[in-house]
Motif scaffolding. Structure first.
Motif, short mmCIF file in Angstrom:
data_model
loop_
_atom_site.label_atom_id
_atom_site.label_comp_id
_atom_site.label_asym_id
_atom_site.label_seq_id
_atom_site.Cartn_x
_atom_site.Cartn_y
_atom_site.Cartn_z
N ALA A 87 28.32 32.70 29.85
CA ALA A 87 27.72 31.98 30.99
C ALA A 87 26.29 31.57 30.65
O ALA A 87 25.85 30.45 30.93
N LEU A 88 25.57 32.48 30.02
CA LEU A 88 24.19 32.17 29.64
C LEU A 88 24.14 30.96 28.71
O LEU A 88 23.29 30.08 28.81
N LEU B 65 24.74 27.68 30.47
CA LEU B 65 23.78 27.43 31.56
C LEU B 65 22.95 26.15 31.35
O LEU B 65 22.75 25.38 32.30
N VAL C 63 24.37 23.09 32.90
CA VAL C 63 24.58 23.00 34.33
C VAL C 63 23.59 22.00 34.92
O VAL C 63 22.39 22.13 34.72
N GLY D 223 19.66 22.69 33.84
CA GLY D 223 19.69 22.53 32.39
C GLY D 223 18.62 21.56 31.92
O GLY D 223 18.22 20.66 32.64
N VAL E 299 16.61 26.25 30.12
CA VAL E 299 16.97 26.25 31.53
C VAL E 299 15.67 26.27 32.32
O VAL E 299 14.76 27.03 32.01
N LEU F 222 14.13 27.15 35.90
CA LEU F 222 14.34 27.76 37.21
C LEU F 222 12.99 27.77 37.91
O LEU F 222 12.18 28.65 37.67
N PRO G 49 18.37 30.66 27.35
CA PRO G 49 19.35 31.74 27.59
C PRO G 49 20.04 32.18 26.31
O PRO G 49 20.54 33.30 26.24
#
Lengths: 437, 475
Positions: free
Chosen positions: A129-130, A133, A136, A140, A150, A152, A159
């Motif tokens: 998943a990392l 990421l 996404v 991303g 990534v 945030l 990641p």
């Protein structure tokens, strides 16, 4: 002398190095030596001592050299980054503090690291998943054509740095169970013993994941690093070269196929093959400007280097923020800057430090009593060493240049935090391995 | 598992060794090629940050200096502008370097050998350029330009005993400060009359009768003639199968060589050249430096060759296509730079010994210490001292009572020879020239003057310029 006292003594050179390095950069930049360099050295040393005390309390038998090696690497990185931009160095120093906190937390909570085995599929899923990421939408981020970051809110991280640890934990646990099966061969073809088709399953899955990585995050370097670590673990688990040969064959076939189809990766390879091609050199995206400048910077260094703070970093333009002559000097190309300022000897010394780190890692693997610990230590050491190989090999044009960090040296929070977790795991494993029974 | 872990570690060692090997490839083995790569601008950028040394005249006046600009970089200023554009040249980041600025670049940028630079690095010394103290004389250079006026041409003056060049003027000149403006270089290199050309060292002029000095040296030093040998000076006279005339078609009949030089009798000296022969003429020309790049401390591309230029290039005197008789009087496709002709006079003035011309006296570091001194260097012993003395006397009589009286100075006996290469007889357009030295008995200064496409003879227009320059330097 007890391992912990050895560790304490070995930290002193690291403290001295960071003090001397800052002093050199200060002299170069301000032509006057303020006591700020001493302050930096003292704070750095104090942080190291703090971490040392925690290790002393929780892991009394752990390997005494790993932590000081990391401290020296960190101080080299900090000085180089300070020399580029003092604001960046302050952020990097904050990341070290965060990294040390995570490090302390890991060794305190994970003293019995065998619990990790229980969650191995969760960890594997988290790792994958990392990795995806960065693709996404919304969070991303594409950097230079590759999807490695990534965003945030205000924090951005890579990641893949954490994913590499998750995947090594999973593989170590998985291979501990299946290694016996993998060793038993299938049909013989002449002198070569072919593996059974059903045992190829996991290999195919990981290969598929690596190829997916290549297509998905478009980074040959990370892909090589993950798959290389997998093959290394497979070899340690089975002692059979045939898995490695088959695996490498599959990887390069797949890589060859996908580079031809994924534009960005192809560009990187073209730039690698002929960095001085004027068209590639001038290209705005996926060009060869970076690798060419990296080589020019290294040529400037020679045997002894130009000295701390002496390298030509920016083009003269008269303004505050001049364009960099050496792009990404704080991250991807920091090895070129080290070579420029410390010369071949300084660069070889840094490689030597990484080799010492890897050596301690494999030593821990050999000392460890159970298969999971052995595989975990060897896997962590291998993925760490491969990361160094991928980035330094890229900067020196041994392999195509890709965007992974130089552990503990490059600027970047996720890299520092993840590598401190890696260090914590290695120390935990070694504490059990070296404990008197 | 332990043995496979160990083998894996061995593989890691190999991988890391290849990293170090690859790093040494770029830092050591291929570093030179990378530094020379045309995409690599580091060298230029680094040099821009060095305070380049100054170029100074003989008396310490500043001919070129560096001023600090934005971002700690330096740029070049030339306080005397056009006056020393030649031979000092220029140094700018985008158009590179020229002439003395190029030739002495290592000194001006403080480039030391490896040991020196390591010592500098360890002692924390910032790299700084050294000053180059030239042999050039500002006043005499100014007078040379004043005397040239708007005539195209060149003046060279040097010391015969040391080869030190005092004056090197090339007209038209240019202001090197203007080259800072982008695009200025392109305009200038396409400009009429080639101001970027240093006529003194790369100019090709027919030397005309000034070359008779070299023919006289060859004739007397080879022992085939003496200053009193009598040769037929009638006009016209057949030389190499074609009639040759004296100036104004004057018929002198049989006359001795000294008088033939004083009156510049073409038919006599062409005859002498033919009698001496191409091989001997070639030998003496080479001793004076013909056929080689002219000796001076300028970059190769700015040092021309003198000799006989046929359509397909430089030809030796023994070549069938060369008319030795006409070359002996400075015609027949013979072309020479003003500096080369100054060297002819210089060897005669210095008892037959030719000294290497130089523009640099010494290199001085920031603290005033002399780093390097350029000692006078002997290029060749062109002729016996007795020959030099005889030819010197003959040249003295040219200025005393012949075609070169306009070069005579009050108080100093002058030796010289005029030359007038006719380009267009009908319009009287010539390439006049003069070579000479003074004082005759104790030569201190040699001068060569060459003018392009002007009316008048060497005696009328070139000799007075030589006179003014010698006067300035002997004062």
């Amino acid at each position: 002398m007890s391992p912990r006292n050895r560790e304490l003594l070995a930290l002193i050179p690291a403290g001295l190095l960071v003090t001397a390095g800052f002093a050199a950069v200060f002299i170069q930049q301000d032509e006057l030596l303020s006591n700020v360099s001493l302050t930096y050295g003292a704070i750095f040393l104090a942080l190291c001592f703090g971490a040392h005390v925690i290790v002393r309390m929780t892991l009394p038998h752990a390997d005494p050299y790993l932590f000081p090696i990391v401290a020296v690497l960190a101080s080299v990185g900090l000085v180089m980054i300070y020399r580029i931009d003092d604001e960046l160095a302050r952020e990097q120093a904050q990341w070290y503090v965060v990294g040390l906190v995570v490090f302390a937390a890991t060794i305190v909570w994970l003293r019995d690291y065998t619990v990790l085995e229980r969650y191995r599929y969760t960890i594997a899923l988290a790792g994958i998943a990392l990795l995806v990421l960065p693709r996404v939408p919304g969070i991303g981020a594409q950097v230079n054509g590759a999807y490695l970051g990534v965003n945030l809110g205000p924090v951005s991280f890579q990641p893949a740095e954490l994913a590499k640890i998750a995947i090594v934990i999973f593989l170590a646990s998985y291979l501990r169970d299946t290694r016996q099966v993998l060793v038993q061969g299938g049909r013989r073809l002449g002198r070569v013993q072919l593996p059974r088709l059903k045992d190829l399953g996991p290999l195919l899955v990981v290969w598929g994941a690596a190829m997916l990585l290549l297509v998905f995050i478009r980074d040959l370097g990370s892909s090589l690093m993950f798959f290389g670590a997998f093959l290394a673990l497979l070899y340690v688990a089975t002692s059979q070269l045939r898995w490695v040969v088959i695996g490498l064959g599959m990887f390069f076939t797949g890589a060859w196929f996908f580079t031809a189809t994924v534009g960005h990766v192809q560009g990187r390879i073209d730039a690698w093959r002929d960095p001085f091609d004027p068209q590639l050199y001038e290209a705005k995206v996926s060009g060869s400007y970076q690798i060419a400048q990296s080589l020019f910077a290294q040529a400037d260094g020679g045997l002894f280097g130009t000295g701390f703070g002496q390298a030509q970093l920016t083009l003269p333009c008269g303004a505050e923020n001049c364009p960099r002559i050496l792009p990404a000097a704080d991250t991807d190309l920091i090895y070129a800057l080290i070579t420029n300022e410390l010369g071949l000897f300084g660069a070889a010394a840094v490689i030597g430090l990484y080799l010492m780190f890897a050596q301690r890692g494999f030593k821990i693997a050999m000392l460890a009593g159970d298969a999971f610990s052995k595989l975990l230590a060897a896997g962590l050491a291998a993925v760490f060493a491969l990361q160094v190989f991928v980035i330094v090999g890229g900067v020196t044009k041994l392999i195509p240049l890709t965007g992974v960090t130089m552990p503990f040296v490059s600027y970047g929070g996720s890299s520092i935090v993840a590598n401190f977790v890696l260090l914590a795991l290695l120390l935990t494993v070694s504490n059990r391995a070296r404990a008197p029974r | 598992m332990n043995s496979s872990a160990f083998k894996l570690y061995a593989v890691i060692v190999l991988l890391f060794a290849s990293l170090v090997a690859q790093t040494s490839r770029w830092t050591v083995f291929e570093a030179e090629a990378l530094r020379d790569n045309s995409l690599n601008r580091r060298e230029l950028l680094a040099e821009q940050k060095i305070r380049r040394g100054r170029v100074l005249a003989r008396d310490g006046q500043v001919l070129a200096r560096s001023v600090e600009g934005r971002g700690g970089t330096f740029s070049r200023r030339y306080p005397l502008g056009e006056l020393f554009a030649h031979p000092v040249g220029y140094s700018f980041i985008d158009i590179s370097r020229y002439e003395l600025e190029q030739e002495r670049n290592d000194e001006l940028t403080g480039e030391r050998d490896d040991v020196g630079s390591i010592v500098d690095q360890l002692s924390g010394r910032e790299r700084e350029g050294d000053d180059v103290r030239t042999t050039l004389d500002v006043d005499a250079q100014r007078i040379a330009f004043g005397a040239l006026g708007d005539q195209r041409g060149s003046v060279v003056a040097m010391e015969p005993q040391t080869g030190r060049i005092r004056v090197m003027a090339s007209n038209p000149s240019y202001d090197p400060n203007a080259l800072r403006r982008s695009g200025a270089f392109k305009e200038l290199s396409g400009a009429a009359n080639s101001p970027l050309l240093n006529r003194a060292t790369v100019g090709r002029y027919p030397p005309g009768s000034t070359f008779k000095v070299l023919t006289a040296v060859a004739a007397i030093d080879s022992g085939e003639f003496s200053e009193n040998s009598v040769v037929d000076g009638s006009s016209p006279k057949t030389i190499s199968g074609a009639p040759l005339e004296n100036f104004s078609n004057a018929d002198y009949g049989p006359i001795p060589l000294t008088l033939a030089l004083t009156k510049s009798v073409n038919t006599v000296w062409a005859q002498v050249g033919v009698d001496v022969g191409g091989a001997t003429m070639q030998r003496y020309m080479e001793r004076f430096g013909f056929y080689d790049r002219v000796e001076v401390d300028l970059p190769d591309g700015q040092r021309g060759r003198s000799g006989v230029y046929k359509r397909d290039g430089l030809k030796r005197m023994t070549d069938d296509s060369v008319d030795v008789g006409r070359v002996a009087i400075g015609q027949g496709d013979l072309l020479a730079s003003p500096l080369q002709m100054a060297m002819v006079a210089s060897a005669v003035a210095n008892d037959g010994t030719l000294m290497k011309p130089t523009l640099t006296e010494r290199v001085v570091d920031r603290d005033g210490r002399t780093v390097e001194r350029v000692e006078p260097e002997e290029l060749s012993q062109v002729m016996r001292p007795a020959t030099a003395n005889t030819v010197g006397d003959m040249m003295a009589s040219v200025v005393r009572e012949g075609t070169g009286t306009a070069a005579a100075l009050a108080g100093f006996p002058v030796a010289g020879k005029t030359g007038t290469a006719e380009l267009n007889v009908a319009q009287g357009i010539n390439q006049p020239s003069f070579i000479g030295f003074a004082p005759r008995d104790d030569p201190k200064i040699v001068v060569a003057v060459s003018l392009e496409n002007v009316q008048g003879t060497g005696g009328e227009v070139a000799a007075p310029i030589a006179k003014q320059v010698m006067e300035a330097l002997l004062r």
